[in-house]
Scaffold this active site. Structure first.
Site, short mmCIF file in Angstrom:
data_model
loop_
_atom_site.label_atom_id
_atom_site.label_comp_id
_atom_site.label_asym_id
_atom_site.label_seq_id
_atom_site.Cartn_x
_atom_site.Cartn_y
_atom_site.Cartn_z
N LYS A 118 50.46 19.64 47.39
CA LYS A 118 49.53 19.96 48.48
C LYS A 118 49.91 19.16 49.73
O LYS A 118 50.45 19.72 50.66
CB LYS A 118 48.09 19.70 48.04
CG LYS A 118 47.68 20.59 46.85
CD LYS A 118 46.69 19.91 45.98
CE LYS A 118 46.48 20.46 44.60
NZ LYS A 118 46.43 21.87 44.38
N ASP A 141 41.47 11.12 40.83
CA ASP A 141 42.38 12.25 40.99
C ASP A 141 42.29 12.64 42.47
O ASP A 141 41.27 13.16 42.92
CB ASP A 141 41.91 13.41 40.09
CG ASP A 141 42.75 14.67 40.28
OD1 ASP A 141 43.65 14.66 41.14
OD2 ASP A 141 42.51 15.65 39.55
N TRP A 162 38.43 20.60 37.56
CA TRP A 162 39.47 19.60 37.29
C TRP A 162 38.90 18.38 36.59
O TRP A 162 39.56 17.80 35.73
CB TRP A 162 40.23 19.24 38.57
CG TRP A 162 41.02 20.41 39.07
CD1 TRP A 162 40.84 21.11 40.22
CD2 TRP A 162 42.11 21.06 38.38
NE1 TRP A 162 41.72 22.15 40.30
CE2 TRP A 162 42.53 22.15 39.20
CE3 TRP A 162 42.77 20.85 37.18
CZ2 TRP A 162 43.57 23.01 38.83
CZ3 TRP A 162 43.82 21.70 36.82
CH2 TRP A 162 44.21 22.76 37.64
N1 PMP Z 1 43.53 17.97 39.97
C1 PMP Z 1 43.25 18.64 41.09
C2 PMP Z 1 42.13 18.13 41.98
C3 PMP Z 1 43.99 19.77 41.45
O1 PMP Z 1 43.70 20.43 42.57
C4 PMP Z 1 45.02 20.20 40.59
C5 PMP Z 1 45.89 21.39 40.90
N2 PMP Z 1 45.49 22.28 41.80
C6 PMP Z 1 45.26 19.49 39.41
C7 PMP Z 1 44.50 18.38 39.14
C8 PMP Z 1 46.34 19.90 38.45
O2 PMP Z 1 47.55 19.63 39.04
P1 PMP Z 1 48.95 19.99 38.38
O3 PMP Z 1 49.13 21.46 38.53
O4 PMP Z 1 49.90 19.19 39.21
O5 PMP Z 1 48.92 19.56 36.97
#
Ligand code: PMP
Length: 364
Positions: free
Chosen positions: A196, A172, A102
């Site tokens: 989550k 994030d 991420w």
């Molecule tokens: N950052 C993290 C730490 C994540 O776990 C996730 C999704 N699992 C995301 C970003 C991306 O999130 P989204 O699907 O809401 O764009």
């Protein structure tokens, strides 16, 4: 009706009480004769919901009043772009801590808007630990420093928030927001996709220090400018109304539970049960360094790969859902978000111990 223990990394379990209350109110919210999904976002009923959601979140996280709470769409992935569009505007340099898949995605978006530098990384050991962030390495001119507080895929988490001096820290927090107490004042901006610990996918929460807004260039699209959301109370256009309603119910559930202090205690107890078992098991092990282990996402491995599918299949048949690890890490992963009851973890560990006994007998 049978409910499973869902260990999915997201979307993931919501508290049963929340789902039941939403079900009760589904056809007629507070006697209005309408579902929340059907009502105008400008109605006083919905204003009550969004205002209360914000009030509860502020209370839970003890958010100082110099910060705005914004309800946005587009997921955390949209924040990978919105953050640099709004914040990477002075020196146009940002420092990133690279801790996994991420943070990589966040960096590749930021690179479209300025200069990105990695100040610490754990790529050398497949992201199995959280690197130390040496304060002296941070560029004093950087517009911000970016971290991923919990790495959903790799199963690591910052146990301490790095000190960035005066440089705004952007986090994030998608996969560990609301999991334990956090000092919001250490951050310039926090963002998190809802799916989550907050509610259904489609809602993204942003907590941002007021002085960091209002600097986006003229060319920034209206819907990607934090100022738009801040000035309109997240109501410039139609917000994700049902998602905000469920988030409000989740925040109420958390408050009734005793807030983040209690939630943190419970989450530590839950994770400890699984980590303790992994320490003693001859079949399963954690790939993550001890001081970097996440409370929310716990990957675990078996020596060979041949039993992985058998494990996941047998577990599913016993009511333990979505334990397959992320394809980039392999093995298994149990996500223990707020709504996972401690019984779910105890029962999973009992299942794993039984699995270990059975397959050891077969010579594994
Ligand atoms: N950052 C993290 C730490 C994540 O776990 C996730 C999704 N699992 C995301 C970003 C991306 O999130 P989204 O699907 O809401 O764009």
């Amino acid at each position: 009706m049978k409910r499973v223990y869902n260990f999915s990394a997201g979307p993931s379990m919501l508290p049963l009480e929340v789902l039941e209350l939403a079900q009760e109110e589904f056809l007629s919210y507070q006697g209005s004769g309408m579902s929340v999904m059907e009502m105008s976002h400008r109605s006083s009923l919905f204003s009550g919901i969004i205002d209360e959601a914000e009030r509860l979140l502020r209370d839970l996280m003890d958010i100082p009043n110099t910060y705005k709470v914004l309800f946005i769409q587009g997921g955390a992935s949209q924040q990978f772009a919105m953050v640099p569009m709004n914040l990477l505007v002075k020196s146009r340099k940002a420092d990133f801590v690279h801790t996994g898949s991420w943070s990589k995605k966040a960096m590749s978006e930021a690179k479209k808007f300025g200069q990105v530098r990695v100040v610490a990384s754990s790529v050398d050991e497949h992201f199995t630990y959280i690197p130390h962030v040496n304060f002296s390495l941070i560029d004093p001119e950087a517009d911000y420093v970016h971290i991923t507080t919990n790495n959903t895929i790799e199963g690591t988490a910052f146990s301490e928030i790095p000190d960035t001096g005066g440089i705004p820290l952007v986090a994030d927090m998608s996969s560990n927001i609301l999991s334990e107490e956090v000092d919001v004042s250490k951050f310039g901006l926090i963002y998190a996709g809802a799916q989550k610990n907050i509610g259904p996918a489609g809602l993204t929460v942003v907590i941002v220090r007021e002085d960091l807004m209002g600097h986006a260039p003229e060319s920034c699209p209206t819907m990607l400018n934090y100022q738009t959301f801040s000035e309109s109370g997240s109501m410039y256009n139609t917000p994700p109304t049902f998602g905000i309603y469920i988030a409000k119910l989740v925040f109420e559930w958390l408050s009734n539970l005793g807030g983040l202090k209690e939630m943190g205690k419970l989450n530590r107890a839950k994770a400890q049960i699984l980590y303790d078992y992994l320490e003693t098991s001859d079949l399963f092990e954690s790939p993550v360094k001890k001081d970097s282990r996440s409370l929310m996402n716990i990957p675990f491995m078996m020596p060979g790969r041949e039993l992985d599918d058998v494990f996941v299949k047998e577990a599913k048949a016993c009511g333990f859902e979505t334990l397959k690890g992320h394809r980039s890490v392999g093995g298994m992963r149990a996500s223990l978000y707020n709504a996972m009851p401690i019984e779910g973890v105890k029962e999973l560990v009992a299942f794993m111990a039984d699995f270990e006994k059975r397959y050891k007998r077969l010579g594994f």
